[in-house]
Scaffold this active site. Structure first.
Site, PDB file in Angstrom:
ATOM      1  N   LYS A  74       0.848  -1.194   0.000  1.00 38.77           N
ATOM      2  CA  LYS A  74       0.000   0.000   0.000  1.00 38.77           C
ATOM      3  C   LYS A  74       0.886   1.248   0.000  1.00 38.77           C
ATOM      4  CE  LYS A  74      -3.923   1.837   2.713  1.00 38.77           C
ATOM      5  NZ  LYS A  74      -4.726   1.619   3.940  1.00 38.77           N
ATOM      6  N   SER A 149      -9.670   1.512   3.050  1.00 39.17           N
ATOM      7  CA  SER A 149      -8.822   2.261   2.150  1.00 39.17           C
ATOM      8  C   SER A 149      -7.744   1.435   1.431  1.00 39.17           C
ATOM      9  CB  SER A 149      -8.128   3.376   2.937  1.00 39.17           C
ATOM     10  OG  SER A 149      -7.275   2.820   3.924  1.00 39.17           O
ATOM     11  N   SER A 173      -9.721  -0.829   7.290  1.00 42.78           N
ATOM     12  CA  SER A 173      -9.212  -0.709   5.919  1.00 42.78           C
ATOM     13  C   SER A 173      -8.519  -1.929   5.334  1.00 42.78           C
ATOM     14  CB  SER A 173      -8.257   0.468   5.823  1.00 42.78           C
ATOM     15  OG  SER A 173      -8.996   1.643   5.700  1.00 42.78           O
TER      16      SER A 173
HETATM   17  N1  GLN Z   1     -12.942   3.464   6.443  1.00 47.10           N
HETATM   18  C1  GLN Z   1     -12.421   3.971   7.690  1.00 47.10           C
HETATM   19  C2  GLN Z   1     -12.180   5.451   7.585  1.00 47.10           C
HETATM   20  O1  GLN Z   1     -12.520   6.002   6.607  1.00 47.10           O
HETATM   21  C3  GLN Z   1     -11.184   3.230   8.056  1.00 47.10           C
HETATM   22  C4  GLN Z   1      -9.988   3.698   7.349  1.00 47.10           C
HETATM   23  C5  GLN Z   1      -8.793   2.890   7.693  1.00 47.10           C
HETATM   24  O2  GLN Z   1      -8.887   1.856   8.329  1.00 47.10           O
HETATM   25  N2  GLN Z   1      -7.649   3.383   7.285  1.00 47.10           N
HETATM   26  O3  GLN Z   1     -11.660   6.052   8.460  1.00 47.10           O
END
Ligand code: GLN
Length: 469
Positions: A74, A149, A173
């Site tokens: 990532k 994400s 994420s």
């Molecule tokens: N979807 C969650 C957010 O928008 C988690 C994001 C993540 O785990 N980096 O914060």
């Protein structure tokens, strides 16, 4: 293919790292114009692939469990000399000047890093639509999101370009994209894996982890990456790990009330079927209560933006990334940040600054932290009585690109995953079945949550539920 299958082929000589590298490149050139899992593919990996191929010929592979295995990373994890953007325009031209600890460890184990993957800007989102470099699509249905994400990492594995990818998980994420893409997604205990060299989102929540095709592969990668790191004082080592035992059968808790909140009916049905299978395999399934988990999303969306607002303060156009000159220093800051951050990043910076401001700190941030402490205590009580907790990973399967324009509807996707980050415990998402959406059969995941440092238990149940079946 799994890491294990690939490794066996390398050892038996039926394939080589060079062939695996070329296969990865071929899949990427065939599919990635459409999927857009990758932000960059590394041509120089060919050197490492050649070296790894020779090492297998010499029989020199025993102490390198990932030798020649292609892996994607990532793009919020630093790789020295590579462009690491965090999916943000503000870091469009940023070259990492050092390796994250996990990169050092993966490379020491022989991993072949073939490219960096797309993400929501600074890991903020649940769909990988918030990337400054355009969205990633779900390889299983190109009209849908891969989740986020870590959507690029999930798509890279789901489109079969690599057997595994590394992601980060601040509120779901890794687990949520794993659920949307039919993969195994592992979020370790807070501190199990070093955060040194990860772009910080919510420092008290962030954790690196894995997207793989099997639980055994998640375990191998965890073994390589985990452990204390003097450069991250929050890391824990085996000596600080309480022994969380592996058992013949487990007592598994289902937080029934919590599951009433807006799950798609057919997802719930697949979940119930999975519970029946677990029962048939000899595990005991009991109802539990976790009333404070309902407050998880609300607390997360205070704690996380607060931390985001301070972590993102470093992107000022002076020290990193893109600078938009103004007439004086203040204007340069303002121009750089106004131009460099996307909408979601700005929304969270504003929200975070607000909840931390002196007039509102006690009313919001202080309360959210207090709720968080109580959630931890509540979960601790539950784990005195059960070995594991299960929930669906997400309330729905992958949704359509553009479907969740309204931020709150996007945030709701994280309802089952954020309490895990708030309490710091480990969790794994495993494919549990499929549901039909407009003729597409879409995967959905089941989330197993273990007590603090209970990774072994997650791997154990996961291998039985997933790898063996
Ligand atoms: N979807 C969650 C957010 O928008 C988690 C994001 C993540 O785990 N980096 O914060």
């Amino acid at each position: 293919m799994t890491i294990k299958e690939l490794r066996d082929k390398f050892i038996s000589g039926t394939s080589t790292p060079i062939e695996a590298y070329e296969a990865a490149r071929r899949v990427i050139s065939e599919k990635d114009a459409e999927v857009h899992a990758y932000l960059e593919v590394y041509d120089d990996a060919v050197t490492a692939a050649t070296d790894a191929t020779k090492a297998y010929e010499r029989g020199d592979f025993v102490d390198k469990p990932l030798l020649g295995v292609p892996i994607a990373i990532k793009n919020n994890i630093l790789i020295k000399g590579k462009k690491v953007t965090g999916g943000s325009k503000i870091l469009e031209n940023y070259m990492a000047s050092y390796d994250a600890t996990i990169i050092e460890r993966l490379e020491a184990a022989g991993a072949l890093i073939v490219g960096s993957t797309n993400l929501d800007e600074f890991a903020m989102g649940s769909s990988t639509e918030n990337s400054a470099f355009g969205p990633t699509k779900n390889p299983l249905d190109l009209t849908r999101v891969p989740g986020g994400s870590s959507g690029g990492s999930a798509a890279a594995v789901a489109m079969c370009s690599v057997p595994a990818a590394i992601g980060t998980d601040t509120g779901g994420s890794i687990r949520q994209p794993a659920s949307y893409c039919g993969l195994v997604g592992m979020k370790p205990t807070y501190g199990a894996i070093s955060r040194y060299g990860l772009m910080a989102m919510g420092s008290s929540l962030d954790q690196a982890g894995t997207l793989t095709n099997s639980v055994a592969d998640a375990e191998v990668l965890f073994g390589v990456m985990a452990g204390r790191d003097p450069r991250d004082m929050t890391t824990i080592g085996p000596d600080t790990y309480p022994e969380v035992s592996v058992k013949e059968t487990y007592k598994i808790g289902v937080p029934r009330d919590f599951l009433k909140s807006g799950i798609d009916e057919d997802v719930m049905q697949v979940f119930e079927e999975k519970l029946t299978e677990l029962r048939a395999a000899g595990h005991e399934i009991v109802d539990i209560e976790l009333p404070l988990f309902e407050a998880g999303l609300a607390s997360y969306y205070i704690v996380m933006p607060a931390e985001v607002s301070s972590n993102l303060a470093r992107y000022d156009g002076i020290r990193y990334g893109v600078r938009q000159e103004g007439r004086d220093l203040l204007e340069t800051y303002l121009n750089s940040r106004a131009d460099g951050f996307g909408r979601e990043a700005k929304r969270r910076i504003l929200l975070g600054t607000y909840v931390l401001s002196s007039g509102y700190f006690d009313a919001y941030y202080g309360k959210a932290e207090a709720v968080r402490a109580k959630m931890r205590a509540e979960l601790g009580e539950v784990f005195k009585n059960v070995d594991l907790v299960v929930t669906p990973t997400a309330p729905t399967p992958a949704f359509k690109i553009g479907e969740k324009e309204e931020p709150l509807s996007m945030y709701r996707q994280d309802i089952f995953t954020v309490p895990v980050n708030l309490t710091g415990v480990p969790a794994i998402s495993i494919p549990m079945g499929k549901v039909d959406r407009e003729g597409s059969m879409l995967p959905v995941g089941i989330q197993f949550i273990a007590p603090h440092a209970g990774e072994r238990r997650l791997f154990d149940i996961g291998k039985r539920v997933h790898d063996a079946g």
